[in-house]
Design a protein around this motif. Sequence first.
Motif, mmCIF file in Angstrom:
data_model
loop_
_atom_site.group_PDB
_atom_site.id
_atom_site.type_symbol
_atom_site.label_atom_id
_atom_site.label_comp_id
_atom_site.label_asym_id
_atom_site.label_seq_id
_atom_site.Cartn_x
_atom_site.Cartn_y
_atom_site.Cartn_z
ATOM 1 N N ILE A 211 0.797 -1.115 0.067
ATOM 2 C CA ILE A 211 0.041 -0.242 0.167
ATOM 3 C C ILE A 211 1.030 1.150 0.018
ATOM 4 N N CYS A 212 1.972 1.289 1.005
ATOM 5 C CA CYS A 212 2.681 2.452 0.710
ATOM 6 C C CYS A 212 3.672 2.375 -0.314
ATOM 7 N N ILE A 213 3.898 1.643 -1.206
ATOM 8 C CA ILE A 213 4.885 1.724 -2.179
ATOM 9 C C ILE A 213 3.781 2.400 -3.454
ATOM 10 N N SER A 214 2.385 1.645 -3.475
ATOM 11 C CA SER A 214 1.506 2.314 -4.262
ATOM 12 C C SER A 214 1.159 3.808 -4.056
ATOM 13 N N MET A 215 1.694 4.403 -3.109
ATOM 14 C CA MET A 215 1.654 5.972 -2.907
ATOM 15 C C MET A 215 2.486 6.655 -3.649
ATOM 16 N N LEU A 216 3.467 5.960 -4.075
ATOM 17 C CA LEU A 216 4.445 6.786 -4.866
ATOM 18 C C LEU A 216 4.532 6.698 -6.123
ATOM 19 N N GLY A 217 3.693 6.060 -6.876
ATOM 20 C CA GLY A 217 3.627 5.933 -8.444
ATOM 21 C C GLY A 217 2.839 4.650 -8.856
ATOM 22 N N SER A 218 2.730 4.202 -9.998
ATOM 23 C CA SER A 218 1.832 3.220 -10.653
ATOM 24 C C SER A 218 2.590 1.876 -10.300
ATOM 25 N N VAL A 219 1.765 0.887 -10.187
ATOM 26 C CA VAL A 219 2.088 -0.411 -9.941
ATOM 27 C C VAL A 219 1.782 -1.279 -10.913
ATOM 28 N N GLY A 220 2.496 -2.568 -10.892
ATOM 29 C CA GLY A 220 2.325 -3.691 -11.881
ATOM 30 C C GLY A 220 2.613 -5.235 -11.328
ATOM 31 N N PRO A 221 2.389 -6.090 -12.311
ATOM 32 C CA PRO A 221 2.516 -7.435 -11.841
ATOM 33 C C PRO A 221 4.071 -7.689 -11.227
ATOM 34 N N SER A 222 4.985 -6.830 -11.628
ATOM 35 C CA SER A 222 6.306 -6.955 -11.278
ATOM 36 C C SER A 222 6.888 -6.001 -10.253
ATOM 37 N N THR A 223 6.128 -5.196 -9.720
ATOM 38 C CA THR A 223 6.699 -4.236 -8.728
ATOM 39 C C THR A 223 7.166 -4.859 -7.631
ATOM 40 N N GLY A 224 6.611 -5.822 -7.049
ATOM 41 C CA GLY A 224 7.275 -6.407 -6.022
ATOM 42 C C GLY A 224 8.712 -6.822 -6.109
ATOM 43 N N GLN A 225 9.165 -7.284 -7.328
ATOM 44 C CA GLN A 225 10.671 -7.807 -7.727
ATOM 45 C C GLN A 225 11.526 -6.678 -7.630
ATOM 46 N N ASN A 226 10.952 -5.259 -7.629
ATOM 47 C CA ASN A 226 11.821 -4.111 -7.663
ATOM 48 C C ASN A 226 12.586 -3.848 -6.239
#
Length: 297
Positions: A211-226
């Motif tokens: 949720i906190c990461i989604s506050m910083l920009g767009s998200v996708g299926p590979s967001t967690g791998q970053n």
Amino acid sequence: MEEFLPFLFNGLSISSILLLTAIGLSIVFGMMGVINFAHGEFIMIGCYSSYIASLVLGSKGTWTALVLAFVLAFALAFAIGYIVERLVIRKLYARPLDSILATWGISLILQQVARNIFGSNNVEAPMPKILNEGLKVSEGITLPFNRLFIIIITILVILLVYIFMYKTPKGRILQAVMQNRAMASCIGINTKKADAFTFSLGCGLAGIAGICISMLGSVGPSTGQNYIIDTFLVVILGGIGGLRGTILAALLIGLCNPFIEYFTTSSMSKVIILSLVLVVLQFKPQGLSPMKDRTID
């Protein structure tokens, strides 16, 4: 001061995100000996939870949707984590090499499920308008409210985890299993139930981080791998299972990163930080502050 304060603030915000993503992984690895390569996908589940909450409420970004997103992220990641633990992870305790292969496969499956449901393109979850603004400290310094909010959420989560782990009967049971599984089983503790709850809790905390990461920009299926590599780096440097060590490692890596980037580049910054971590581990191979283990006693 105008140059130092933004670096310090960015470092604290990076540390907060790393700490949220690493705390659950640290507890799971310390207690179960499972290297969860699918941890990034539970972060991704949290990212999409904020998008789902906005769709359900049909809002353009309200506090009600954000609160619902936090509840949904934790509940959804917790439930999926419990199913994964029951079906797969319970057979991989203390088998780190096998757990790497199995959780990597789970990671690929969850990514593909996300692509089938939401598509391959990134999506953006609307947030309350005030989070897109900032606190003006001086003429040239503005601190974004979304990063301030992430720091506050991180402090609250750490306090809740600390109270749960050290001040509640359930938390003491988890500590007992983590410190000496055989002795905990001998005194009547159901270690399998403790493992299932611990893994699910770690996944739920990863959902909150999403949720906190989604506050910083767009998200996708590979967001967690970053974020998964830096998360493992924090866990290893801090010490497996140690809450204090994880906090210290996240602060060190998060604060050093923007300062090193200022004098070099982003890629070189990661190389230097990794080299420093390797040097520290040469002198403290168990990490900065690992969980005390009573197995030898």
